[in-house]
Design an enzyme around this catalytic site. Structure first.
Site, PDB file in Angstrom:
ATOM      1  N   ARG A  76       0.863  -1.192   0.000  1.00  0.00           N
ATOM      2  CA  ARG A  76       0.000   0.000   0.000  1.00  0.00           C
ATOM      3  C   ARG A  76       0.889   1.229   0.000  1.00  0.00           C
ATOM      4  O   ARG A  76       1.676   1.421   0.928  1.00  0.00           O
ATOM      5  CB  ARG A  76      -0.904  -0.034   1.243  1.00  0.00           C
ATOM      6  CG  ARG A  76      -1.741   1.200   1.379  1.00  0.00           C
ATOM      7  CD  ARG A  76      -2.722   1.153   2.562  1.00  0.00           C
ATOM      8  NE  ARG A  76      -3.329   2.462   2.636  1.00  0.00           N
ATOM      9  CZ  ARG A  76      -3.279   3.272   3.669  1.00  0.00           C
ATOM     10  NH1 ARG A  76      -2.698   2.893   4.806  1.00  0.00           N
ATOM     11  NH2 ARG A  76      -3.816   4.468   3.610  1.00  0.00           N
ATOM     12  N   HIS A 120      -2.805  10.930   0.890  1.00  0.00           N
ATOM     13  CA  HIS A 120      -2.276  10.689   2.234  1.00  0.00           C
ATOM     14  C   HIS A 120      -1.682  12.022   2.721  1.00  0.00           C
ATOM     15  O   HIS A 120      -0.472  12.165   2.865  1.00  0.00           O
ATOM     16  CB  HIS A 120      -1.238   9.570   2.197  1.00  0.00           C
ATOM     17  CG  HIS A 120      -0.937   8.961   3.538  1.00  0.00           C
ATOM     18  ND1 HIS A 120      -1.087   7.612   3.804  1.00  0.00           N
ATOM     19  CD2 HIS A 120      -0.477   9.489   4.692  1.00  0.00           C
ATOM     20  CE1 HIS A 120      -0.720   7.354   5.050  1.00  0.00           C
ATOM     21  NE2 HIS A 120      -0.334   8.487   5.612  1.00  0.00           N
ATOM     22  N   GLU A 165      -7.106   8.361   6.413  1.00  0.00           N
ATOM     23  CA  GLU A 165      -7.342   9.033   7.700  1.00  0.00           C
ATOM     24  C   GLU A 165      -7.796  10.477   7.529  1.00  0.00           C
ATOM     25  O   GLU A 165      -7.100  11.421   7.939  1.00  0.00           O
ATOM     26  CB  GLU A 165      -6.075   8.961   8.562  1.00  0.00           C
ATOM     27  CG  GLU A 165      -5.624   7.536   8.835  1.00  0.00           C
ATOM     28  CD  GLU A 165      -4.412   7.439   9.758  1.00  0.00           C
ATOM     29  OE1 GLU A 165      -3.841   8.490  10.125  1.00  0.00           O
ATOM     30  OE2 GLU A 165      -4.032   6.309  10.112  1.00  0.00           O
ATOM     31  N   ASN A 294      -7.398   1.707  10.050  1.00  0.00           N
ATOM     32  CA  ASN A 294      -6.051   1.911  10.585  1.00  0.00           C
ATOM     33  C   ASN A 294      -6.173   1.923  12.091  1.00  0.00           C
ATOM     34  O   ASN A 294      -6.954   2.720  12.642  1.00  0.00           O
ATOM     35  CB  ASN A 294      -5.477   3.247  10.119  1.00  0.00           C
ATOM     36  CG  ASN A 294      -5.278   3.301   8.614  1.00  0.00           C
ATOM     37  OD1 ASN A 294      -5.514   2.330   7.903  1.00  0.00           O
ATOM     38  ND2 ASN A 294      -4.829   4.436   8.117  1.00  0.00           N
ATOM     39  N   TYR A 296      -4.144   1.785  15.945  1.00  0.00           N
ATOM     40  CA  TYR A 296      -2.919   1.830  16.766  1.00  0.00           C
ATOM     41  C   TYR A 296      -3.194   1.714  18.258  1.00  0.00           C
ATOM     42  O   TYR A 296      -2.447   1.087  18.995  1.00  0.00           O
ATOM     43  CB  TYR A 296      -2.154   3.139  16.502  1.00  0.00           C
ATOM     44  CG  TYR A 296      -1.575   3.189  15.109  1.00  0.00           C
ATOM     45  CD1 TYR A 296      -0.316   2.676  14.835  1.00  0.00           C
ATOM     46  CD2 TYR A 296      -2.317   3.699  14.048  1.00  0.00           C
ATOM     47  CE1 TYR A 296       0.208   2.687  13.545  1.00  0.00           C
ATOM     48  CE2 TYR A 296      -1.807   3.708  12.756  1.00  0.00           C
ATOM     49  CZ  TYR A 296      -0.538   3.196  12.512  1.00  0.00           C
ATOM     50  OH  TYR A 296      -0.027   3.190  11.242  1.00  0.00           O
ATOM     51  N   GLU A 371      -3.551  -0.229   8.214  1.00  0.00           N
ATOM     52  CA  GLU A 371      -2.357   0.176   8.980  1.00  0.00           C
ATOM     53  C   GLU A 371      -2.463  -0.394  10.388  1.00  0.00           C
ATOM     54  O   GLU A 371      -3.529  -0.356  10.999  1.00  0.00           O
ATOM     55  CB  GLU A 371      -2.239   1.704   9.135  1.00  0.00           C
ATOM     56  CG  GLU A 371      -1.776   2.433   7.918  1.00  0.00           C
ATOM     57  CD  GLU A 371      -1.592   3.937   8.163  1.00  0.00           C
ATOM     58  OE1 GLU A 371      -1.313   4.347   9.322  1.00  0.00           O
ATOM     59  OE2 GLU A 371      -1.738   4.686   7.192  1.00  0.00           O
TER      60      GLU A 371
HETATM   61  O1  IFM Z   1       2.809   7.613  10.021  1.00  0.00           O
HETATM   62  C1  IFM Z   1       1.432   7.627  10.212  1.00  0.00           C
HETATM   63  C2  IFM Z   1       0.707   7.448   8.895  1.00  0.00           C
HETATM   64  O2  IFM Z   1       1.090   8.405   7.964  1.00  0.00           O
HETATM   65  C3  IFM Z   1      -0.775   7.561   9.092  1.00  0.00           C
HETATM   66  N1  IFM Z   1      -1.223   6.680  10.160  1.00  0.00           N
HETATM   67  C4  IFM Z   1      -0.511   6.700  11.392  1.00  0.00           C
HETATM   68  C5  IFM Z   1       0.987   6.536  11.142  1.00  0.00           C
HETATM   69  C6  IFM Z   1       1.747   6.553  12.479  1.00  0.00           C
HETATM   70  O3  IFM Z   1       1.540   7.751  13.144  1.00  0.00           O
END
Ligand code: IFM
Length: 467
Positions: A76, A120, A165, A294, A296, A371
């Site tokens: 990606r 992006h 995002e 995505n 985290y 992500e």
């Molecule tokens: O690096 C970023 C990415 O560009 C978008 N999502 C989160 C990642 C980590 O912060």
């Protein structure tokens, strides 16, 4: 019994143009908002910029060879809008398109399925000067750009992602100002959110018209997992409010054709939403082929208690300005437990919740984890090798819940590790390393970390090993 993924599960890595390419003034590329922002004193850690980044523009073949060596089945990446259409209008520049055509050919030659993200975060500066995302015309410009890229690459790229995002583009870019273009207007952030939605819808229609019908179109949302600190009604209401601003503001129009029920009232002190025109929601609500998530970390919120010191621990950089318009009554808290080098709490259960949430909210829509990953304080050892057991544990624990979610009914088709290699982490500069491949920023040499080898083995076998 080992956890086994389906044999056609996509094992990918993700990157984005400004974070890796460099070559910012080559082939007619013009500045994007991130060039301008990173060159503005005080905006990024250490004044870091993406001027060289990890020089992927010149090392693309080497990077694709590395992915092939790791046995990855999908990549990606994002297209730099101002490389392809330098003013954000008019015909595409062939030199810019050439780079992505070569990249795609190289990937296909090596059996790696490209997944192309159109946006992006790197809006051409000229379009920001004309009003940026708070201006309606930017959505039309984006649809035009999508059609150009679709026409050039639609014969070879089957997987398309409109926006990455959009929450960050709207609320960090125009609300808290910690991202480009660094504006701090709550109203502009909501206008930007709406026009990003419109851009997604119009681009989806434009892509469908420009490309073969077999191609799949998705969007990547950084859907937040918002947990209330208690079951107190005031805390539940705080979580509901943030959930609408983080998630519903995008998935509402995109997946259901409507903004969340309370969003307009919650933000009435900021805007009257007159920028939503008749027909917009229909234009935004386009059928999709997959939803990219995505993930985290999770957020922990409560009703605000003015005296609490931890009330702005929302993990989105430091700014005197809030990225949450109309939500002054909400406090953010640091969730308990271990954290990554970003200070983000590690909570795989959030990914499970997210996957099952969208399984319910968008029945029948395949999901992709577009992500997931962790920043760690990686350093080469005396032998030059880079061991990153914390990242391996993070990946393993999150992939284990992906499997659990699939067993519980989530139709997850693939996983993209963020990121292929260390790169420019936006306002944090080069200080935060998310890569499976270590980059020496002096020499730009690439060294696969232990996590890259671990992930390669997973891609080969489909079996999740113990850490
Ligand atoms: O690096 C970023 C990415 O560009 C978008 N999502 C989160 C990642 C980590 O912060």
């Amino acid at each position: 019994m080992p956890d086994r993924f389906p044999s056609d599960f996509l094992w990918g890595v993700a990157t984005s143009a400004y974070q890796i390419e460099g070559a910012v003034a080559e082939g007619g590329r013009t500045p994007s908002i991130w060039d301008t922002f990173s060159h503005t004193p005080g905006r990024t850690a250490g004044g870091d910029t993406g001027d060289v980044a990890v020089d992927h523009f010149h090392r693309m073949r080497e990077d694709v060879a590395l992915m092939a060596e790791l046995g990855l089945t999908s990549y990606r990446f994002s297209v730099s809008w101002s490389r392809v259409q330098p003013t954000g209008r008019g015909p595409a520049v062939q030199l810019g398109l050439d780079f992505y055509q070569r990249l795609v050919d190289e990937l296909l030659d090596r059996g790696i399925a490209p997944a192309l993200t159109l946006y992006h975060w790197d809006l051409p500066q000229e379009l920001e000067d004309a009003g940026g995302w708070p201006a309606r015309d930017t959505a039309c410009r984006f649809a035009e750009y999508a059609a150009l890229v679709g026409a050039a690459l639609g014969d070879r790229v089957e997987r398309w992602i409109t926006l990455n995002e959009p929450w960050c583009s709207a609320f960090l870019g125009y609300g808290s100002g910690v991202h480009a273009p660094g504006r701090t207007s709550p109203e502009a952030s909501l206008q930007a959110a709406h026009h990003l939605n419109l851009a997604h819808g119009q681009a989806t229609s434009a892509l469908r018209a420009a490309m073969p019908a077999r191609n799949q179109i998705a969007v990547s949302l950084n859907s937040a997992v918002v947990r209330p600190r208690s079951q107190d009604p005031a805390d539940l209401e705080a979580a509901r409010r943030i959930d609408d601003l983080a998630n519903g503001v995008f998935h509402g129009p995109m997946l259901h054709g409507a903004y969340p029920e309370h969003l307009f009232a919650d933000t009435a002190s900021v805007t009257d939403w007159a920028f939503v025109h008749d027909g917009d929601l229909r234009a935004i609500h386009q059928p999709l082929d997959a939803l990219g998530l995505n993930y985290y970390t999770t957020s922990l919120v409560s009703a605000a208690e003015p005296d609490r010191a931890d009330s702005r621990a929302d993990g989105h950089g430091t700014s005197a300005h809030s990225p949450w318009p109309g939500a002054a009554s909400v406090a953010f808290h640091q969730p308990p437990g271990e954290r990554t080098a970003m200070g983000w709490a590690i909570d795989p259960s959030g990914l499970y919740d997210l996957l099952l949430r969208y399984t319910k909210e968008a029945p029948g829509l395949p999901l992709l984890v577009t992500e997931n990953g962790a920043a760690c304080d990686d350093r080469p050892g005396p032998d030059g090798a880079v061991h990153d057991p914390d990242r391996i544990r993070y990946l393993r624990d999150h992939l284990a819940v992906v499997r659990r979610a699939m067993e519980a009914g989530a139709d997850v088709r693939g996983y993209y590790l963020w990121s292929l290699m260390d790169n420019f982490e936006w306002s944090y500069g080069y200080g935060k390393r998310f890569g499976a491949v270590y980059v020496d920023y002096e020499t730009l040499a690439r060294t696969p970390k232990s996590s890259a080898r671990w992930y390669a083995e997973l891609a080969r076998t489909g079996e999740l090993p113990e850490v």
